[in-house]
Enzyme design. Structure first.
Site, PDB file in Angstrom:
ATOM      1  N   TRP A 127       0.836  -1.207   0.000  1.00  0.00           N
ATOM      2  CA  TRP A 127       0.000   0.000   0.000  1.00  0.00           C
ATOM      3  C   TRP A 127       0.870   1.257   0.000  1.00  0.00           C
ATOM      4  O   TRP A 127       0.555   2.238  -0.683  1.00  0.00           O
ATOM      5  CB  TRP A 127      -0.985  -0.020   1.168  1.00  0.00           C
ATOM      6  CG  TRP A 127      -1.884  -1.209   1.067  1.00  0.00           C
ATOM      7  CD1 TRP A 127      -1.938  -2.286   1.898  1.00  0.00           C
ATOM      8  CD2 TRP A 127      -2.844  -1.481   0.015  1.00  0.00           C
ATOM      9  NE1 TRP A 127      -2.855  -3.201   1.451  1.00  0.00           N
ATOM     10  CE2 TRP A 127      -3.422  -2.737   0.300  1.00  0.00           C
ATOM     11  CE3 TRP A 127      -3.250  -0.793  -1.128  1.00  0.00           C
ATOM     12  CZ2 TRP A 127      -4.401  -3.306  -0.527  1.00  0.00           C
ATOM     13  CZ3 TRP A 127      -4.223  -1.365  -1.948  1.00  0.00           C
ATOM     14  CH2 TRP A 127      -4.778  -2.601  -1.640  1.00  0.00           C
ATOM     15  N   LYS A 135     -12.333  -1.576   7.597  1.00  0.00           N
ATOM     16  CA  LYS A 135     -11.694  -2.430   8.591  1.00  0.00           C
ATOM     17  C   LYS A 135     -12.338  -2.159   9.958  1.00  0.00           C
ATOM     18  O   LYS A 135     -13.242  -2.874  10.349  1.00  0.00           O
ATOM     19  CB  LYS A 135     -10.185  -2.193   8.651  1.00  0.00           C
ATOM     20  CG  LYS A 135      -9.405  -3.120   7.731  1.00  0.00           C
ATOM     21  CD  LYS A 135      -9.293  -2.648   6.357  1.00  0.00           C
ATOM     22  CE  LYS A 135      -8.189  -3.384   5.618  1.00  0.00           C
ATOM     23  NZ  LYS A 135      -8.159  -3.065   4.205  1.00  0.00           N
ATOM     24  N   ASP A 138      -1.484   6.899   6.493  1.00  0.00           N
ATOM     25  CA  ASP A 138      -2.533   5.987   6.039  1.00  0.00           C
ATOM     26  C   ASP A 138      -2.801   5.027   7.192  1.00  0.00           C
ATOM     27  O   ASP A 138      -1.973   4.173   7.505  1.00  0.00           O
ATOM     28  CB  ASP A 138      -2.033   5.228   4.792  1.00  0.00           C
ATOM     29  CG  ASP A 138      -2.999   4.120   4.350  1.00  0.00           C
ATOM     30  OD1 ASP A 138      -4.057   3.952   4.980  1.00  0.00           O
ATOM     31  OD2 ASP A 138      -2.667   3.411   3.369  1.00  0.00           O
TER      32      ASP A 138
HETATM   33  C1  LIG Z   1      -3.114   0.080   4.649  1.00  0.00           C
HETATM   34  C2  LIG Z   1      -4.013   0.161   3.458  1.00  0.00           C
HETATM   35  N1  LIG Z   1      -4.007   1.270   2.707  1.00  0.00           N
HETATM   36  C3  LIG Z   1      -4.794   1.393   1.631  1.00  0.00           C
HETATM   37  C4  LIG Z   1      -5.629   0.366   1.227  1.00  0.00           C
HETATM   38  C5  LIG Z   1      -6.441   0.537  -0.010  1.00  0.00           C
HETATM   39  O1  LIG Z   1      -7.746   0.784   0.336  1.00  0.00           O
HETATM   40  P1  LIG Z   1      -8.943   0.796  -0.692  1.00  0.00           P
HETATM   41  O2  LIG Z   1      -9.139  -0.595  -1.170  1.00  0.00           O
HETATM   42  O3  LIG Z   1     -10.065   1.292   0.161  1.00  0.00           O
HETATM   43  O4  LIG Z   1      -8.602   1.730  -1.780  1.00  0.00           O
HETATM   44  C6  LIG Z   1      -5.685  -0.806   1.990  1.00  0.00           C
HETATM   45  C7  LIG Z   1      -6.583  -1.907   1.609  1.00  0.00           C
HETATM   46  O5  LIG Z   1      -6.647  -2.944   2.214  1.00  0.00           O
HETATM   47  C8  LIG Z   1      -4.853  -0.907   3.125  1.00  0.00           C
HETATM   48  O6  LIG Z   1      -4.855  -2.018   3.877  1.00  0.00           O
END
Ligand SMILES: Cc1ncc(COP(=O)(O)O)c(C=O)c1O
Length: 356
Positions: free
Chosen positions: A101, A192, A168
């Site tokens: 991520w 989550k 994030d």
């Molecule tokens: C730490 C983290 N950041 C970003 C994301 C991406 O999120 P999204 O699928 O809502 O775009 C995730 C998805 O699991 C994540 O675990």
């Protein structure tokens, strides 16, 4: 039989929240209308949005210098919105590369300027959190990922930095006590610890915005959303409503301090077994282990079929590891009860007994 839901996200939410959400789908606020068929501009929904926004600030112990938004596009759109709103044209930002991520965030920032990787654990498949790195003083902001959902690592401390700090927190928001006021911008997908997929929480310090001279597309500009009280366009009403219910559940039970105690107990129980049982081994560096996502392997692959059958039969769901790590990943988000972790630990012990 009760299912022990270890899904990595979307994931388990409190049972009472599911019940309240189901009721609101059928008849919201006694209106004889469903929550999802009324206008987002109606008094009843505006109250939901305002309540959800104010509960976020209260839970995080943040003052009025912060704005709370419920947007769409997931954490993934924030990867782009952050540089659009905070990076000067052709500017520079510092990123901590702690996994998939973080990488995706870096890729988006690199579209607009220089995304400097100040530390990375790519060299060992992201099984630890880089330490001792320096953040250049001339960057527009520093970005990190508090919990690495896929690799099962978590930042226990955040670096000191005089410039803007962005985090994030998609996979561990509201799970542990953090001084949230050290950050200028925090974002997290709802799916989550907060609610159903569809909403993305953004908490931003107002006075950092509008200073980077970028030509920001209207919908990507945080100021657009702030000026419209998070209702610039139709918000994801169901996700916002359920997020509000989860925040109420958290508050009623004692807030982050309460859930942190439970999360610690769950993680200690599972990691204790991973370390004790010779048939298992954890994949992440011990000091950086995530208390939300525990990644582990069998020490003998030949036991895979037996173990898989056993946990399936025990009503455990969703512990298959992500393909980039393999093995198993037990996601222990806020709503997962301690009994579910006990059920998994019992199966791990049983496997050991069978193969002694
Ligand atoms: C730490 C983290 N950041 C970003 C994301 C991406 O999120 P999204 O699928 O809502 O775009 C995730 C998805 O699991 C994540 O675990």
């Amino acid at each position: 039989m009760k299912i022990h839901n270890y899904s990595a996200g979307p994931c388990i939410l409190p049972q009472e929240v599911f019940k309240q959400a189901a009721d609101a789908i059928m008849n919201f606020n006694g209106l004889d209308l469903s929550l999802i068929e009324i206008s987002h501009r109606s008094k009843d929904f505006v109250e939901v949005m305002e309540n959800a926004r104010s509960l976020v600030k209260e839970t995080m112990n943040l003052g009025d210098e912060y704005e709370v938004l419920f947007l769409q596009g997931g954490g993934s759109l924030e990867f782009l919105m952050v540089p659009y709103n905070l990076m000067r044209e052709g500017g520079k930002a510092a990123y901590l590369d702690t996994g998939t991520w973080a990488n995706k965030a870096i890729k988006e920032a690199a579209l607009l300027g220089d995304a400097v990787i100040v530390g990375s654990s790519k060299d060992s498949n992201y099984n630890y959190i880089p330490k001792g790195y320096e953040i250049p003083s001339d960057v527009d902001y520093f970005h990190c990922t508090s919990n690495n959902t896929i690799f099962g690592t978590q930042l226990k401390d955040f670096p000191e930095f005089n410039g803007l700090k962005v985090c994030d927190m998609s996979s561990d928001i509201f799970s542990r006590r953090i001084d949230f006021s050290q950050f200028d911008l925090i974002y997290a997908g709802a799916q989550k610890n907060l609610g159903p997929a569809g909403a993305t929480l953004v908490v931003v310090k107002k006075d950092i915005l509008g200073k980077n001279d970028q030509n920001i597309p209207t919908i990507l500009n945080y100021q657009t959303h702030i000026s419209k009280d998070s209702m610039f366009n139709t918000p994801p009403v169901f996700s916002v409503y359920v997020s509000m219910l989860t925040l109420e559940w958290l508050k009623k039970n004692g807030g982050i301090e309460w859930i942190e105690g439970i999360n610690n107990a769950k993680a200690e129980l599972l990691y204790g077994e991973i370390d004790r049982n010779p048939l298992f081994k954890g994949t992440a560096a011990i000091e950086d282990r995530s208390y939300m996502n525990a990644c582990f392997l069998l020490t003998d692959d030949k036991l895979q079929d037996t173990f898989n059958t056993m946990w399936n039969e025990a009503g455990i769901s969703g512990i298959k590891g992500h393909r980039s790590v393999g093995g198993y990943r037990a996601s222990m988000y806020n709503a997962l009860p301690l009994e579910s972790v006990q059920a998994l630990v019992d199966v791990m012990k049983e496997l050991e007994t069978k193969h002694a």
